[in-house]
Design an enzyme around this catalytic site. Structure first.
Site, PDB file in Angstrom:
ATOM      1  N   HIS A 106       0.867  -0.981   0.252  1.00  0.00           N
ATOM      2  CA  HIS A 106      -0.305  -0.008  -0.341  1.00  0.00           C
ATOM      3  C   HIS A 106       0.671   1.103   0.042  1.00  0.00           C
ATOM      4  CE1 HIS A 106       0.606  -0.064   4.174  1.00  0.00           C
ATOM      5  NE2 HIS A 106       0.099   1.032   4.525  1.00  0.00           N
ATOM      6  N   ASP A 107       2.139   1.282   1.070  1.00  0.00           N
ATOM      7  CA  ASP A 107       2.686   2.410   0.757  1.00  0.00           C
ATOM      8  C   ASP A 107       4.100   2.157  -0.225  1.00  0.00           C
ATOM      9  OD1 ASP A 107       1.778   3.395   2.726  1.00  0.00           O
ATOM     10  OD2 ASP A 107       2.879   3.047   4.175  1.00  0.00           O
ATOM     11  N   LYS A 144       5.807   5.103  -1.682  1.00  0.00           N
ATOM     12  CA  LYS A 144       6.845   5.949  -0.939  1.00  0.00           C
ATOM     13  C   LYS A 144       8.087   6.450  -1.202  1.00  0.00           C
ATOM     14  CE  LYS A 144       3.871   6.284   3.134  1.00  0.00           C
ATOM     15  NZ  LYS A 144       3.730   6.131   4.625  1.00  0.00           N
ATOM     16  N   HIS A 188      -6.266   4.182   0.612  1.00  0.00           N
ATOM     17  CA  HIS A 188      -5.784   3.695   1.765  1.00  0.00           C
ATOM     18  C   HIS A 188      -5.832   4.648   3.035  1.00  0.00           C
ATOM     19  CE1 HIS A 188      -1.194   4.774   0.633  1.00  0.00           C
ATOM     20  NE2 HIS A 188      -1.324   4.191   2.392  1.00  0.00           N
ATOM     21  N   HIS A 189      -5.943   5.852   2.608  1.00  0.00           N
ATOM     22  CA  HIS A 189      -6.211   7.418   3.748  1.00  0.00           C
ATOM     23  C   HIS A 189      -7.354   7.961   3.640  1.00  0.00           C
ATOM     24  CE1 HIS A 189      -2.216   7.180   5.402  1.00  0.00           C
ATOM     25  NE2 HIS A 189      -1.513   6.695   4.427  1.00  0.00           N
TER      26      HIS A 189
HETATM   27 FE   LIG Z   1       0.233   5.713   3.549  1.00  0.00          FE
END
Ligand SMILES: [Fe+2]
Length: 247
Positions: free
Chosen positions: A96-97, A100, A151-152
């Site tokens: 999900h991240d 980044k 997801h945020h």
């Molecule tokens: Fe995140």
């Protein structure tokens, strides 16, 4: 007209044809199974490659992502999600991240001072970046891009990037969102000490219905889910202390 009685020879030929057909069918089925096994293996390898890539650029986020995926498993079980949805949820949670990994986020994520307005706006781009990276997985995991992109998002519409609300947010994203925050608050970060597991459950309960889907938070009252989450937080803390102590 009387039907002719099949000769012994034609019965033998028929028998041989049935056996040959059966063997060909079995070989075909075994071939399909082999191909499925191989494509599953390739898929696992691909996910592992992506995780390793994330880990080499940002090991903190990679460890967080593994724990988030582990946290989503008991929720998927409690909801009795079909196996394909469970598999997509797990891969989405693991990655999900992924966004980044983009260079422009690294210093923001690891900043020890409060973020500027510009940095806060910039970091909000990471779910879209994750969605973009994971798009090629869509044929295997339908909706994975939309899940990681969301997801945020918050149950009451106050999240980002699109301000989706309630069931507009994919179920898997609503699950990841709760697991994501639980892990973030129970593990040590540069800018805060970890909350105890009980304090973290309390914080999630407070945000049920505003930030989080209340039905997902309610599942944390189930003893088997609660105990598993507490266990993941405890072993995560041990791992973080070990790794960070060594660093
Ligand atoms: Fe995140």
């Amino acid at each position: 007209m009387l039907a002719s009685i099949p000769s012994r020879r034609s019965l033998e030929l028929l028998g041989a044809a049935v056996v040959a057909g059966g063997l060909a069918g079995a070989a075909f089925t075994a071939g399909v199974r082999r191909e499925r096994r191989e494509s599953k293996r390739l898929h696992r390898t691909l996910v592992q490659l992506l995780l390793n890539t994330l880990s080499s650029g940002d090991p903190v986020t990679a460890r967080h992502s593994r724990r988030v995926a582990d946290l989503t498993d008991p929720i998927a079980g409690a909801l009795e999600l079909p196996p394909r949805e469970q598999a997509t949820l797990r891969v989405a949670a693991l990655l999900h991240d992924m966004g980044k990994i983009d260079d422009r986020f690294f210093h923001i994520i690891h900043s020890r001072s409060p973020l500027s307005k510009r940095q806060r706006a910039e970091i909000k781009q990471h779910p879209c970046e994750s969605a973009h990276i994971l798009e090629p997985l869509e044929p295997v995991h339908p909706e994975i891009s939309r899940i990681v992109a969301s997801h945020h998002e918050c149950w009451n519409g106050s999240g980002y990037p699109n301000g989706l609300a309630g069931e507009e947010i994919p179920l898997a994203a609503r699950i990841i969102s709760v697991a994501d925050v639980f892990d973030a608050v129970t593990q040590p970060r540069a800018y805060h000490d970890p909350l105890s597991v009980e304090e973290a459950f309390e914080a999630l309960r407070e945000d049920a219905g505003s930030k989080f889907d209340p039905a997902i938070v309610a599942l944390l009252e189930r003893p088997e889910v609660r105990e598993r989450w507490a266990q993941i937080a405890r072993s995560g803390l041990e791992e973080e202390e070990r790794v960070q102590g060594r660093a």
